[in-house]
Design a protein around this motif. Structure first.
Motif, PDB file in Angstrom:
ATOM      1  N   PHE A  77       0.821  -1.214   0.000  1.00 24.48           N
ATOM      2  CA  PHE A  77       0.000   0.000   0.000  1.00 24.48           C
ATOM      3  C   PHE A  77       0.856   1.266   0.000  1.00 24.48           C
ATOM      4  CE2 PHE A  77      -4.383  -1.428   1.815  1.00 24.48           C
ATOM      5  CZ  PHE A  77      -4.537  -2.258   0.717  1.00 24.48           C
ATOM      6  N   LEU A  78       2.106   1.151   0.449  1.00 27.68           N
ATOM      7  CA  LEU A  78       2.980   2.319   0.524  1.00 27.68           C
ATOM      8  C   LEU A  78       3.515   2.732  -0.841  1.00 27.68           C
ATOM      9  CD1 LEU A  78       5.073   1.505   3.730  1.00 27.68           C
ATOM     10  CD2 LEU A  78       3.274   3.227   3.497  1.00 27.68           C
ATOM     11  N   ASP A  79       3.446   1.833  -1.827  1.00 26.64           N
ATOM     12  CA  ASP A  79       3.973   2.156  -3.153  1.00 26.64           C
ATOM     13  C   ASP A  79       3.139   3.273  -3.787  1.00 26.64           C
ATOM     14  OD1 ASP A  79       5.837   0.171  -2.796  1.00 26.64           O
ATOM     15  OD2 ASP A  79       4.671  -1.346  -3.870  1.00 26.64           O
ATOM     16  N   GLY A  80       3.759   4.416  -3.996  1.00 23.39           N
ATOM     17  CA  GLY A  80       3.072   5.544  -4.595  1.00 23.39           C
ATOM     18  C   GLY A  80       2.021   6.175  -3.704  1.00 23.39           C
ATOM     19  N   ALA A  81       2.089   5.920  -2.399  1.00 23.23           N
ATOM     20  CA  ALA A  81       1.059   6.434  -1.486  1.00 23.23           C
ATOM     21  C   ALA A  81       1.311   7.904  -1.167  1.00 23.23           C
ATOM     22  CB  ALA A  81       1.052   5.619  -0.195  1.00 23.23           C
ATOM     23  N   ASN A  82       0.225   8.619  -0.899  1.00 26.56           N
ATOM     24  CA  ASN A  82       0.329  10.005  -0.459  1.00 26.56           C
ATOM     25  C   ASN A  82       0.408  10.060   1.067  1.00 26.56           C
ATOM     26  OD1 ASN A  82      -2.275   9.417   0.330  1.00 26.56           O
ATOM     27  ND2 ASN A  82      -3.244  10.599  -1.307  1.00 26.56           N
ATOM     28  N   PHE A  92      -0.074   7.599   6.536  1.00 24.78           N
ATOM     29  CA  PHE A  92      -0.511   7.694   7.925  1.00 24.78           C
ATOM     30  C   PHE A  92      -1.459   6.548   8.266  1.00 24.78           C
ATOM     31  CE2 PHE A  92      -3.516   9.315  11.158  1.00 24.78           C
ATOM     32  CZ  PHE A  92      -2.618   9.565  12.185  1.00 24.78           C
ATOM     33  N   GLY A  93      -2.335   6.204   7.324  1.00 19.00           N
ATOM     34  CA  GLY A  93      -3.241   5.081   7.546  1.00 19.00           C
ATOM     35  C   GLY A  93      -2.496   3.774   7.715  1.00 19.00           C
ATOM     36  N   VAL A  94      -1.470   3.569   6.891  1.00 18.25           N
ATOM     37  CA  VAL A  94      -0.656   2.358   7.022  1.00 18.25           C
ATOM     38  C   VAL A  94       0.048   2.334   8.372  1.00 18.25           C
ATOM     39  CG1 VAL A  94       1.380   1.150   6.124  1.00 18.25           C
ATOM     40  CG2 VAL A  94      -0.350   2.045   4.542  1.00 18.25           C
ATOM     41  N   PHE A  95       0.531   3.495   8.814  1.00 15.74           N
ATOM     42  CA  PHE A  95       1.190   3.569  10.119  1.00 15.74           C
ATOM     43  C   PHE A  95       0.231   3.194  11.250  1.00 15.74           C
ATOM     44  CE2 PHE A  95       1.862   6.122  13.959  1.00 15.74           C
ATOM     45  CZ  PHE A  95       3.094   5.633  14.364  1.00 15.74           C
ATOM     46  N   ILE A  96      -0.986   3.721  11.217  1.00 14.33           N
ATOM     47  CA  ILE A  96      -1.956   3.443  12.278  1.00 14.33           C
ATOM     48  C   ILE A  96      -2.330   1.968  12.308  1.00 14.33           C
ATOM     49  CG2 ILE A  96      -4.309   3.886  13.070  1.00 14.33           C
ATOM     50  CD1 ILE A  96      -2.365   6.128  13.699  1.00 14.33           C
ATOM     51  N   ILE A  97      -2.579   1.394  11.131  1.00 14.39           N
ATOM     52  CA  ILE A  97      -2.946  -0.031  11.082  1.00 14.39           C
ATOM     53  C   ILE A  97      -1.768  -0.901  11.517  1.00 14.39           C
ATOM     54  CG2 ILE A  97      -3.680  -1.894   9.560  1.00 14.39           C
ATOM     55  CD1 ILE A  97      -5.161   0.210   7.892  1.00 14.39           C
TER      56      ILE A  97
END
Length: 222
Positions: free
Chosen positions: A157-162, A167-172
């Motif tokens: 999900f981090l590939d090309g993420a804004n 931040f959403g990936v960090f929280i999860i």
């Protein structure tokens, strides 16, 4: 680290950092660490459902796994069902063995009965359902085989993420860490400490037994 070790430097450093951060939680008595599990009970399910919805939205649906027909029939299908049931029982057995370590703090037997009666089967069923749907959605998002490791999917999900997506990936990811911390304390530290206290009550208490378990876990990880 050499390939024969079964791990690499990044994974082992990650394990060590998690192990090290788990040590302070072992210090507190069982009745005090309940606050950690209260936070976990609210935070982790919300993060899990958010991950579930996020994957479905990105895939514009639940993916092909739910719709595809069974690849097994007859006796092979029956044995696959038996294997699934036995796998679930094996998972339940761990919690069933650990339950008395916490149920003994209940004021009445009923206080421990009903939460376990509902949360164990429902919790496992919902968690498995979320995992299957998220993995199914990954085949639509990235193509190829399903990604069954949720951490690998989050990494993708981090590939090309804004910024908001990162931040959403960090929280999860933090929710996964919190969930693992709670599981490590409940299923390993407290349980081992309780058992060791019963074996050598003159020399060991739950805290000392928990730290012995932590040392053994670090020694056996490689």
């Amino acid at each position: 680290m050499p390939a024969s070790s079964g791990t690499d430097t990044m994974d082992f450093v990650s394990f060590f950092l998690f192990w090290f951060c788990s040590l302070p939680a072992i210090w507190f008595p069982v009745h005090q660490i309940r606050h950690l599990f209260t936070v976990k009970a609210y935070f982790v399910p919300v993060a899990g459902v958010t991950f579930f919805i996020w994957a479905i939205v990105r895939a514009h649906g639940i993916g092909p796994i739910v719709h595809q027909p069974s690849s097994k029939h007859g006796g092979a299908l029956g044995w696959a069902i038996v294997q699934g049931i036995m796998s679930s029982i094996a998972n339940f057995a761990t919690l069933i063995v650990n339950d008395p370590d916490f149920a003994r703090f209940a004021r009445k037997p009923r206080d421990a009965l009903w939460p376990q009666f509902f949360t164990i089967p429902i919790g496992f069923a919902v968690t498995s359902f979320i995992g299957i749907i998220v993995s199914s959605s990954s085949t639509v998002i990235y193509g190829g085989d399903p990604i069954w490791n949720p951490l690998t999917l989050l990494s993708n999900f981090l590939d090309g993420a804004n910024g908001p997506a990162r931040f959403g990936v960090f929280i999860i990811s933090f929710a996964f860490t919190l969930a693992q911390l709670g599981t490590n304390i409940a299923a390993n530290s407290v349980s081992a400490g309780t058992d060791m206290t019963a074996l050598l009550p003159r020399y060991l208490n739950i805290r000392r037994g928990g730290y012995i378990c932590a040392i053994v876990g670090l020694a056996m990880c490689p």
